[in-house]
Design a protein around this motif. Structure first.
Motif, PDB file in Angstrom:
ATOM      1  N   VAL A   1       0.837  -1.206   0.000  1.00 52.85           N
ATOM      2  CA  VAL A   1       0.000   0.000   0.000  1.00 52.85           C
ATOM      3  C   VAL A   1       0.871   1.255   0.000  1.00 52.85           C
ATOM      4  CG1 VAL A   1      -1.553   1.379   1.456  1.00 52.85           C
ATOM      5  CG2 VAL A   1      -2.060  -1.028   1.006  1.00 52.85           C
ATOM      6  N   LEU A   2       1.891   1.274   0.840  1.00 52.04           N
ATOM      7  CA  LEU A   2       2.784   2.433   0.893  1.00 52.04           C
ATOM      8  C   LEU A   2       3.499   2.632  -0.438  1.00 52.04           C
ATOM      9  CD1 LEU A   2       4.319   2.075   4.472  1.00 52.04           C
ATOM     10  CD2 LEU A   2       2.863   3.937   3.645  1.00 52.04           C
ATOM     11  N   ARG A   3       3.978   1.560  -1.018  1.00 52.26           N
ATOM     12  CA  ARG A   3       4.713   1.684  -2.279  1.00 52.26           C
ATOM     13  C   ARG A   3       3.792   2.117  -3.419  1.00 52.26           C
ATOM     14  NH1 ARG A   3       8.704  -3.421  -1.343  1.00 52.26           N
ATOM     15  NH2 ARG A   3      10.479  -2.212  -0.574  1.00 52.26           N
ATOM     16  N   GLU A   4       2.625   1.508  -3.504  1.00 57.94           N
ATOM     17  CA  GLU A   4       1.699   1.873  -4.583  1.00 57.94           C
ATOM     18  C   GLU A   4       1.158   3.287  -4.394  1.00 57.94           C
ATOM     19  OE1 GLU A   4      -1.265  -1.168  -4.839  1.00 57.94           O
ATOM     20  OE2 GLU A   4       0.153  -2.677  -5.575  1.00 57.94           O
ATOM     21  N   GLY A   5       1.156   3.752  -3.143  1.00 56.40           N
ATOM     22  CA  GLY A   5       0.701   5.110  -2.867  1.00 56.40           C
ATOM     23  C   GLY A   5       1.741   6.164  -3.171  1.00 56.40           C
ATOM     24  N   GLY A   6       3.004   5.743  -3.382  1.00 59.98           N
ATOM     25  CA  GLY A   6       4.016   6.708  -3.787  1.00 59.98           C
ATOM     26  C   GLY A   6       5.272   6.762  -2.947  1.00 59.98           C
ATOM     27  N   CYS A   7       5.437   5.876  -1.962  1.00 63.13           N
ATOM     28  CA  CYS A   7       6.643   5.871  -1.125  1.00 63.13           C
ATOM     29  C   CYS A   7       7.678   4.914  -1.718  1.00 63.13           C
ATOM     30  CB  CYS A   7       6.316   5.436   0.304  1.00 63.13           C
ATOM     31  SG  CYS A   7       5.236   6.567   1.196  1.00 63.13           S
ATOM     32  N   ALA A   8       8.752   5.451  -2.261  1.00 62.21           N
ATOM     33  CA  ALA A   8       9.781   4.616  -2.869  1.00 62.21           C
ATOM     34  C   ALA A   8      10.609   3.885  -1.828  1.00 62.21           C
ATOM     35  CB  ALA A   8      10.692   5.469  -3.755  1.00 62.21           C
ATOM     36  N   THR A   9      10.765   4.489  -0.667  1.00 63.57           N
ATOM     37  CA  THR A   9      11.523   3.898   0.440  1.00 63.57           C
ATOM     38  C   THR A   9      10.560   3.558   1.566  1.00 63.57           C
ATOM     39  OG1 THR A   9      13.462   5.230  -0.100  1.00 63.57           O
ATOM     40  CG2 THR A   9      13.372   4.283   2.117  1.00 63.57           C
ATOM     41  N   VAL A  10      10.683   2.356   2.124  1.00 61.68           N
ATOM     42  CA  VAL A  10       9.797   1.942   3.221  1.00 61.68           C
ATOM     43  C   VAL A  10      10.627   1.334   4.346  1.00 61.68           C
ATOM     44  CG1 VAL A  10       7.876   0.467   3.919  1.00 61.68           C
ATOM     45  CG2 VAL A  10       7.878   1.503   1.628  1.00 61.68           C
ATOM     46  N   HIS A  11      10.478   1.885   5.547  1.00 60.08           N
ATOM     47  CA  HIS A  11      11.061   1.322   6.759  1.00 60.08           C
ATOM     48  C   HIS A  11       9.942   0.633   7.530  1.00 60.08           C
ATOM     49  CE1 HIS A  11      15.027   3.749   7.116  1.00 60.08           C
ATOM     50  NE2 HIS A  11      14.618   3.755   5.862  1.00 60.08           N
ATOM     51  N   VAL A  12      10.202  -0.573   8.012  1.00 64.60           N
ATOM     52  CA  VAL A  12       9.201  -1.367   8.726  1.00 64.60           C
ATOM     53  C   VAL A  12       9.711  -1.646  10.131  1.00 64.60           C
ATOM     54  CG1 VAL A  12       7.825  -3.471   8.750  1.00 64.60           C
ATOM     55  CG2 VAL A  12       8.516  -2.454   6.555  1.00 64.60           C
TER      56      VAL A  12
ATOM     57  N   GLY B   1      13.699  -5.042  -0.306  1.00 56.75           N
ATOM     58  CA  GLY B   1      13.919  -3.612  -0.461  1.00 56.75           C
ATOM     59  C   GLY B   1      13.529  -2.769   0.731  1.00 56.75           C
ATOM     60  N   CYS B   2      12.869  -3.372   1.710  1.00 51.45           N
ATOM     61  CA  CYS B   2      12.478  -2.626   2.912  1.00 51.45           C
ATOM     62  C   CYS B   2      13.650  -2.554   3.891  1.00 51.45           C
ATOM     63  CB  CYS B   2      11.302  -3.298   3.618  1.00 51.45           C
ATOM     64  SG  CYS B   2       9.740  -3.222   2.728  1.00 51.45           S
ATOM     65  N   VAL B   3      13.687  -1.501   4.671  1.00 54.27           N
ATOM     66  CA  VAL B   3      14.608  -1.408   5.798  1.00 54.27           C
ATOM     67  C   VAL B   3      13.853  -1.927   7.019  1.00 54.27           C
ATOM     68  CG1 VAL B   3      15.965   0.114   7.266  1.00 54.27           C
ATOM     69  CG2 VAL B   3      15.832   0.551   4.798  1.00 54.27           C
ATOM     70  N   LEU B   4      14.314  -3.043   7.583  1.00 55.13           N
ATOM     71  CA  LEU B   4      13.643  -3.650   8.729  1.00 55.13           C
ATOM     72  C   LEU B   4      14.298  -3.169  10.015  1.00 55.13           C
ATOM     73  CD1 LEU B   4      13.139  -7.278   7.388  1.00 55.13           C
ATOM     74  CD2 LEU B   4      11.689  -5.254   7.108  1.00 55.13           C
ATOM     75  N   VAL B   5      13.485  -2.607  10.888  1.00 55.98           N
ATOM     76  CA  VAL B   5      13.967  -1.977  12.124  1.00 55.98           C
ATOM     77  C   VAL B   5      13.424  -2.759  13.312  1.00 55.98           C
ATOM     78  CG1 VAL B   5      14.026   0.158  13.474  1.00 55.98           C
ATOM     79  CG2 VAL B   5      13.901   0.264  10.961  1.00 55.98           C
ATOM     80  N   ASP B   6      14.305  -3.313  14.128  1.00 53.43           N
ATOM     81  CA  ASP B   6      13.859  -4.037  15.320  1.00 53.43           C
ATOM     82  C   ASP B   6      13.648  -3.073  16.481  1.00 53.43           C
ATOM     83  OD1 ASP B   6      13.809  -6.761  14.417  1.00 53.43           O
ATOM     84  OD2 ASP B   6      15.994  -6.705  14.364  1.00 53.43           O
ATOM     85  N   ASN B   7      12.496  -3.205  17.128  1.00 53.08           N
ATOM     86  CA  ASN B   7      12.193  -2.411  18.318  1.00 53.08           C
ATOM     87  C   ASN B   7      12.142  -3.345  19.528  1.00 53.08           C
ATOM     88  OD1 ASN B   7      11.300  -0.709  20.297  1.00 53.08           O
ATOM     89  ND2 ASN B   7       9.185  -0.652  19.584  1.00 53.08           N
TER      90      ASN B   7
END
Length: 204
Positions: free
Chosen positions: A48-59, A76-82
């Motif tokens: 959804v984020l990519r199709e909406g126009g976000c080329a970069t996505v952090h999860v 292609g996503c940047v995966l962030v551990d919390n």
């Protein structure tokens, strides 16, 4: 020239997906791994984020992060551990914004993994409110603020300082309501959450 042309295009705004929740009211099933259209819900939210126009996505991941990494396809996503995900959404928002520091992103478009009724159309609309690092905007549903929310980089330190518990950026947005642009999306999206067993009926 369009706004996107003058601000560096889609890469100026990074998608930030908060997907760390443990699904306490769902029997401890991580929301990122709930099945939707045959795949983990987190994959749908990234698309959804990519199709909406976000080329970069952090999860931002938290509950059973290892299982999410193993079972979900997130190329292609940047995966962030919390590691502090149990403290609530505020900790995930802080972790996500911290991961964007130094990337060149001028704003973050924040969405939640458990809102499958919000699609690319709403993301694209909110993105149109981006004008620079001072931008502050959110989707609205019948005039009520909702997600996704766009935070220009100038707001990140203030948001991080006030994001606690499950309130996320609520306190910051309340204190900056005069600067907030509301983008009506009620005609293209439904802002329900997947919180309880009954809510699973919304998934396909």
């Amino acid at each position: 020239m369009t706004t996107r042309e003058t601000t560096g295009g889609a890469r100026a705004v990074a998608g930030l997906l908060l997907a760390a929740g443990g699904g306490r009211r769902l029997g401890g099933r991580p929301k990122a791994l709930l099945p939707h259209r045959g795949r983990p819900l987190v994959e749908h939210a990234v698309r959804v984020l990519r199709e909406g126009g976000c080329a970069t996505v952090h999860v931002v991941l938290g509950a059973q992060a290892g299982d999410v990494r193993a079972r979900a396809s997130l190329p292609g996503c940047v995966l962030v551990d919390n590691p502090d995900w149990e403290q609530g959404m505020g900790s995930s928002l802080r972790a996500g914004l911290d991961s964007l520091a130094g990337t060149g992103a001028r704003a973050a478009l924040v969405s939640l993994v458990d809102q499958p009724g919000i699609g690319p159309e709403a993301v694209a609309r909110v993105l149109t409110a981006f004008e620079g690092e001072e931008s502050l905007a959110s989707a609205a549903y019948d005039g009520e603020r909702g997600h996704p929310v766009l935070f220009g980089a100038a707001h990140w330190p203030g948001i991080a300082a006030t994001a606690t518990g499950d309130r996320g950026a609520r306190a910051y947005l309340k204190g900056h309501r005069t600067a907030l642009t509301l983008v009506e999306c009620g005609d293209v999206a439904r802002p329900f959450d997947i919180d309880t067993e009954a809510d699973l009926a919304h998934l396909e």
